[in-house]
Motif scaffolding. Sequence first.
Motif, PDB file in Angstrom:
ATOM      1  N   TYR B 148       8.754   1.556  -4.183  1.00  0.00           N
ATOM      2  CA  TYR B 148       7.964   2.777  -4.279  1.00  0.00           C
ATOM      3  C   TYR B 148       8.352   3.522  -5.537  1.00  0.00           C
ATOM      4  N   ARG B 149       7.453   4.377  -5.988  1.00  0.00           N
ATOM      5  CA  ARG B 149       7.763   5.234  -7.132  1.00  0.00           C
ATOM      6  C   ARG B 149       8.139   6.598  -6.578  1.00  0.00           C
ATOM      7  N   PRO B 150       9.268   7.135  -7.023  1.00  0.00           N
ATOM      8  CA  PRO B 150       9.750   8.391  -6.436  1.00  0.00           C
ATOM      9  C   PRO B 150       8.685   9.492  -6.458  1.00  0.00           C
ATOM     10  N   LYS B 157       2.700  12.951  -0.143  1.00  0.00           N
ATOM     11  CA  LYS B 157       2.334  11.598   0.295  1.00  0.00           C
ATOM     12  C   LYS B 157       3.543  10.677   0.297  1.00  0.00           C
ATOM     13  N   ARG B 158       3.371   9.577   0.986  1.00  0.00           N
ATOM     14  CA  ARG B 158       4.432   8.562   1.024  1.00  0.00           C
ATOM     15  C   ARG B 158       3.768   7.205   0.770  1.00  0.00           C
ATOM     16  N   SER B 159       3.875   6.726  -0.459  1.00  0.00           N
ATOM     17  CA  SER B 159       3.225   5.448  -0.796  1.00  0.00           C
ATOM     18  C   SER B 159       4.269   4.390  -1.093  1.00  0.00           C
ATOM     19  N   VAL B 160       4.118   3.251  -0.461  1.00  0.00           N
ATOM     20  CA  VAL B 160       5.029   2.139  -0.755  1.00  0.00           C
ATOM     21  C   VAL B 160       4.206   0.872  -0.976  1.00  0.00           C
ATOM     22  N   ARG B 161       4.792  -0.057  -1.684  1.00  0.00           N
ATOM     23  CA  ARG B 161       4.194  -1.384  -1.851  1.00  0.00           C
ATOM     24  C   ARG B 161       5.081  -2.386  -1.128  1.00  0.00           C
ATOM     25  N   PHE B 162       4.453  -3.440  -0.658  1.00  0.00           N
ATOM     26  CA  PHE B 162       5.234  -4.381   0.137  1.00  0.00           C
ATOM     27  C   PHE B 162       4.703  -5.803   0.014  1.00  0.00           C
ATOM     28  N   GLU B 163       5.634  -6.757  -0.050  1.00  0.00           N
ATOM     29  CA  GLU B 163       5.316  -8.189   0.029  1.00  0.00           C
ATOM     30  C   GLU B 163       6.337  -8.809   0.964  1.00  0.00           C
ATOM     31  N   GLY B 164       5.901  -9.663   1.835  1.00  0.00           N
ATOM     32  CA  GLY B 164       6.882 -10.365   2.679  1.00  0.00           C
ATOM     33  C   GLY B 164       6.688 -10.064   4.145  1.00  0.00           C
ATOM     34  N   GLU B 165       7.809  -9.926   4.860  1.00  0.00           N
ATOM     35  CA  GLU B 165       7.743  -9.720   6.301  1.00  0.00           C
ATOM     36  C   GLU B 165       8.738  -8.626   6.674  1.00  0.00           C
ATOM     37  N   ALA B 166       8.296  -7.678   7.482  1.00  0.00           N
ATOM     38  CA  ALA B 166       9.196  -6.578   7.835  1.00  0.00           C
ATOM     39  C   ALA B 166       8.715  -5.884   9.090  1.00  0.00           C
ATOM     40  N   TYR B 167       9.652  -5.171   9.709  1.00  0.00           N
ATOM     41  CA  TYR B 167       9.307  -4.316  10.837  1.00  0.00           C
ATOM     42  C   TYR B 167       9.468  -2.872  10.384  1.00  0.00           C
ATOM     43  N   PHE B 168       8.447  -2.071  10.590  1.00  0.00           N
ATOM     44  CA  PHE B 168       8.453  -0.695  10.125  1.00  0.00           C
ATOM     45  C   PHE B 168       8.556   0.262  11.307  1.00  0.00           C
ATOM     46  N   LEU B 180       0.847   2.161   2.988  1.00  0.00           N
ATOM     47  CA  LEU B 180       1.498   0.942   2.536  1.00  0.00           C
ATOM     48  C   LEU B 180       0.446   0.072   1.855  1.00  0.00           C
ATOM     49  N   GLN B 181       0.719  -0.282   0.614  1.00  0.00           N
ATOM     50  CA  GLN B 181      -0.246  -1.100  -0.128  1.00  0.00           C
ATOM     51  C   GLN B 181       0.269  -2.528  -0.179  1.00  0.00           C
ATOM     52  N   GLY B 217      -7.383  -0.361   5.562  1.00  0.00           N
ATOM     53  CA  GLY B 217      -8.507  -0.297   4.641  1.00  0.00           C
ATOM     54  C   GLY B 217      -8.374  -1.376   3.587  1.00  0.00           C
ATOM     55  N   VAL B 218      -9.506  -1.834   3.081  1.00  0.00           N
ATOM     56  CA  VAL B 218      -9.503  -2.834   2.025  1.00  0.00           C
ATOM     57  C   VAL B 218     -10.055  -2.159   0.783  1.00  0.00           C
ATOM     58  N   SER B 219      -9.392  -2.373  -0.364  1.00  0.00           N
ATOM     59  CA  SER B 219      -9.844  -1.667  -1.553  1.00  0.00           C
ATOM     60  C   SER B 219     -11.284  -2.060  -1.881  1.00  0.00           C
TER      61      SER B 219
END
Lengths: 199, 322
Positions: B148-150, B157-168, B180-181, B217-219
Amino acid sequence: MNIERLHSSPEPLLLDMLRRGSTHAFDELYRLYARRLMGFCIQLCRSREDAEEIVQDAFVQLWRHREQIRQTDSLRAFLFTTARNKIINAYRTLASSATYEDYIDYLDALGEEEAGGRFSYEEFVQQLDEALGELPPAQARILRLSRLEDMSNKDIASHLGLSEQTVKNQLSLGLRSLRSKLSERGYLAILFLLSLWDF
Amino acid sequence: MRNLIQRQLRGELSPAQLEELRQYLEQSSDEDLAEHLEALWMSYEGESELNPDGLERLHRAINAEQEERATAEQLQPTNATRPVQRYLLWAAAALVPLLLLLNVYQWWRGANYETGAIAMTTEYRQRSSITLPDGSRVLLNEHSQLSYRPEDFGLDKRSVRFEGEAYFDVASDAKRPFVLQQGNLSIRVLGTRFHLRALDNEPYVRIDLDEGRVALGVSGQKEEVYLRPQEYAVYDKTKHSIEVHESQQAGSDKAWIQGELVFTDVPLSSVLSAIEKRYGVSLEYDAQRGRSLFTGTLPEDNLPEALEIVRRAMGIEIKIKQ
């Protein structure tokens, strides 16, 4: 109880799991193939250390390129491809090494009848190293450069900043004491080999 | 030629043959030599003992290599690149005691002042738990990255980017939506718990919702899809479509959160009943072998793999009762 018999090799399943990133499958494939690759590499490069490095590198590459493994690939062939360049280099290095030539001469001198008691190449290198280690460092160094690295007296002289005559003197001194160290150890065949080392 | 190499492998080379071999090697290309060596390898049946810690060293080498590449990628200069800051974070032993590798660690990167992104990456066989500045918790599985960018993770807002597998486990805060993008997919969250699997090499992204509510949502598309607890959504990366399904209990993808099944000298019958319980299946095997002892680690999220490991380790057939 009706139990299904599975006779097929687990390899296709393991490869498929590996492609999808399974670390379990990776470890299992290592257990299946690493010993064999190790055996092959030791025979090729006659050095456990080098062989271990090749095997480890081959599996690092296997993990890295796991997604490129195709359904039809055999892991055996794939492993060779990943390790190919290192294997070729190791093989060329061994075959051209002066020490390996000495070893072949040593085996030849031993002849068939003593084949049972002969040193492996690694033991041979170690014995030679140990005997060299007992010499004064300067002599040992000049002997190594001259024989094991195939340098000419002139090159050694300029490399070490000595006169050519000094190099010659040190070499003959070094050879003489190496002979006596080896005969103390009772290694007559290696001793025979040293007679080939006269300059 | 192959004959000479074979003699050499067996240690039966005479001095004259060595000379011959050397001449051949000087003249031949790497391709020729490779062909001979490969043919010998393909029929090679010998074996040599491995260093007992060989596998462990291999894992370390893989981690080191991946880390090196990841760092090299991070350092690709855009304009002005500053040195990467890296801090060893927490020892993961306390978080994921079941991992085979204990040298698991995380690092934050003040990656690049150009983008200012902060990234958290896990490598091969690493998992880690992260707490974000808002108190949200993320448990990353291996090969995953959250960044994420600080300036995008702050007051409004709280924006994060993610690739992979995780539990939120996202901290509830209606004023600051957590977005989450992931590629073209955006997941808008209020306060919730969900599992996300978005692997590079898979054509689908899957979200399993445990609690709360998320909007997907899909861009480029206006409509959002809402997901309720005990539902999961599958996003098709190529068709850009989202489907919603009811969750099934067994065989859920998120089992890795619990880690792995570890057995040390456990009777086979107990091992198999643990598998039955874990995966909600019923197994058939030769009951006479039930008292044999099994030692090993089984995945909690992959039944065929778990069974294959036991089959191979014990030399026993196991069948799933339909």
